[in-house]
Design a protein around this motif. Structure first.
Motif, PDB file in Angstrom:
ATOM      1  N   HIS A 365      44.626  41.621  31.670  1.00 13.92           N
ATOM      2  CA  HIS A 365      43.410  40.972  32.150  1.00 13.92           C
ATOM      3  C   HIS A 365      42.924  40.087  31.142  1.00 13.92           C
ATOM      4  N   ASP A 366      42.948  40.302  29.641  1.00 11.37           N
ATOM      5  CA  ASP A 366      42.310  39.721  28.377  1.00 11.37           C
ATOM      6  C   ASP A 366      43.358  40.305  27.440  1.00 11.37           C
ATOM      7  N   GLN A 385      51.572  44.941  22.068  1.00  9.37           N
ATOM      8  CA  GLN A 385      52.483  44.170  22.244  1.00  9.37           C
ATOM      9  C   GLN A 385      51.485  43.729  23.525  1.00  9.37           C
ATOM     10  N   THR A 386      51.342  44.796  24.460  1.00  7.86           N
ATOM     11  CA  THR A 386      50.514  44.786  26.162  1.00  7.86           C
ATOM     12  C   THR A 386      50.123  43.348  25.667  1.00  7.86           C
ATOM     13  N   ALA A 387      48.990  43.658  24.468  1.00  5.57           N
ATOM     14  CA  ALA A 387      48.034  42.156  24.424  1.00  5.57           C
ATOM     15  C   ALA A 387      48.436  40.681  24.201  1.00  5.57           C
ATOM     16  N   VAL A 388      49.280  41.056  22.685  1.00 11.17           N
ATOM     17  CA  VAL A 388      50.258  39.870  22.716  1.00 11.17           C
ATOM     18  C   VAL A 388      51.416  39.119  24.030  1.00 11.17           C
ATOM     19  N   ASP A 389      51.789  39.688  24.791  1.00 14.84           N
ATOM     20  CA  ASP A 389      52.164  39.497  25.891  1.00 14.84           C
ATOM     21  C   ASP A 389      50.475  38.668  26.635  1.00 14.84           C
ATOM     22  N   GLN A 390      50.677  39.308  27.310  1.00 13.60           N
ATOM     23  CA  GLN A 390      49.492  38.747  27.722  1.00 13.60           C
ATOM     24  C   GLN A 390      48.667  37.676  27.014  1.00 13.60           C
ATOM     25  N   ASN A 391      47.980  37.354  25.796  1.00 15.18           N
ATOM     26  CA  ASN A 391      47.813  35.786  25.130  1.00 15.18           C
ATOM     27  C   ASN A 391      48.398  36.003  24.321  1.00 15.18           C
TER      28      ASN A 391
END
Length: 420
Positions: A365-366, A385-391
């Protein structure tokens, strides 16, 4: 015989003892027994008996008047008289003139009974510090201050500041109970002065508001008219949260009245609100913008209401501090909360922030929520990576090690792009 004389000695009379020979009146054992029956036996005692501290003390335990038969030496004995005064404050009246001037002896008596100042020597009655200390213990002691002290307004003010009840005993001709400045100067030290202030002062709205400003306990003496006046009490409550102790229940249940007061004081005022106010959703949402602590007084069922708590979080993320553990442990609730405000994640339980499934859902989500995750998550390449892909901004919350990995990947990707 001694037995006959003793049997005829009582509180009702000591005729037999009065007629007894001197050697009987000087017999210590006999006189001690006689005094135990009645202190009045001392009147007929021999000189040596009247100078016997033990016998005299036995008598004064029954009545301090026994000291009038004690020898002058005993009544001048500081140690003996201090002990006598501690047994009965009335003993001070029988102390020698010199001993009555002794500050410790005099104060010991006055400490036990303020009126003892009445029989104190003029020097004691004119001793400023001594009289003030006496008034502090016994308000009515001011009556027995010297005429000079009672004519000194600065002295009288200090006396009333030490004990507000002293105003009751000040010279009537000075009319200090109706003196606005005099009473106001004493109020900051003691609200009790208002108990004896004139009705004109107590009915004066401006005066009473100023008194409350200086000392909130002045409300104890405020009229019912003032204490039920919303404007008067609101002004008082905005000066002191403690003023709510004196606020009637009808005002503490008045939404408009309490809204201003709670906005000013927060939880300190909310604890005094009525049960209806504490359960008022819109009231809570309005006030928690400034003071999330108002939720500390909200009913449990409201704090367990997911919809309400999510709305509260939009007003102030600190609201989550007051959510029950059951709600904070709900992944569904916390994900919804993070969608509203990512900083809410800092209040999530440690066990939840260590749950990979929960973490990945939140980061989906963020990605910036990585900021509030534990080090092991910030050091996990897949999580980051999941975090960076999202933002992409989430990169700055990765551990130094992962930042290097990401930088290397970016360089590799950049080089590959250049070759292509």
């Amino acid at each position: 015989s001694l037995e006959v004389v003793l049997s005829r000695t009582s509180h009702r009379g000591c005729v037999a003892l009065a007629q007894a020979p001197d050697d009987v009146k000087a017999n210590r054992d006999f006189m001690l027994d006689a005094v135990k029956k009645t202190w009045k036996a001392l009147e007929h005692a021999g000189k040596s008996i009247k100078n016997d501290g033990e016998i005299i003390f036995e008598a004064l335990k029954q009545d301090a008047q026994a000291l009038k038969w004690a020898s002058k030496d005993l009544r001048s004995d500081r140690k003996f008289m201090l002990q006598a005064i501690r047994t009965s404050h009335k003993s001070y009246a029988f102390a020698s003139d010199d001993l009555k001037l002794d500050r410790e002896v005099a104060f010991e008596a006055i400490k036990l009974y303020g009126r003892a100042l009445e029989i104190a020597p003029a020097e004691v009655q004119n001793d400023r510090d001594f009289v003030l200390n006496s008034v502090e213990k016994w308000a009515h002691a001011i009556r027995y201050a010297s005429p000079g002290l009672k004519a000194d307004c600065a002295f009288l003010l200090e006396a009333v500041q030490r004990n507000g009840d002293a105003l009751k005993y000040l010279p009537a001709d000075l009319k200090l109970a109706n003196d606005r400045d005099f009473v106001m100067n004493a109020v900051s030290d003691t609200w009790k002065v208002l108990k004896h202030a004139s009705k004109d002062l107590l009915d004066d709205r401006e005066f009473m508001l100023q008194a409350v400003k200086l000392n909130v306990d002045s409300l104890k003496c405020a009229s019912t008219e003032f204490k039920t006046d919303p404007a008067f009490m609101k002004e008082a409550c905005l000066q002191h949260a403690k003023a709510l102790r004196y606020t009637p229940a009808s005002l503490k249940a008045d939404r408009d009245f309490m809204l201003d007061v709670v906005k000013h004081w927060g939880g300190a005022a909310m604890q005094s609100a009525s049960a209806e106010i504490k359960a008022d959703r819109s009231f809570l949402l309005e006030t928690l913008k400034i003071w999330p602590s108002v939720l500390h007084f909200a009913p449990e069922e409201l704090l367990c209401d997911q919809e309400f708590m999510l709305e509260a979080l939009t007003k102030n993320i600190e609201s989550l501090r007051y959510a029950p553990d059951e709600l904070k442990s709900s992944s569904e609730f916390m994900v919804s909360a993070v969608v509203h405000e990512i900083d809410v994640l800092r209040f999530a339980p440690a066990s939840m922030k260590a749950d990979r499934a929960f973490v990945l859902e939140v980061l989906g989500h963020d990605g910036r929520a990585l900021k509030w995750l534990p080090r092991e998550m910030q050091d996990n390449l897949n999580v980051v990576q999941t975090a960076v892909d999202q933002n992409p901004l989430a990169r700055k919350y990765a551990s130094p090690k992962i930042k290097k990995v990401l930088a290397a990947q970016n360089k590799k990707n950049a080089d590959a792009g250049a070759d292509w």
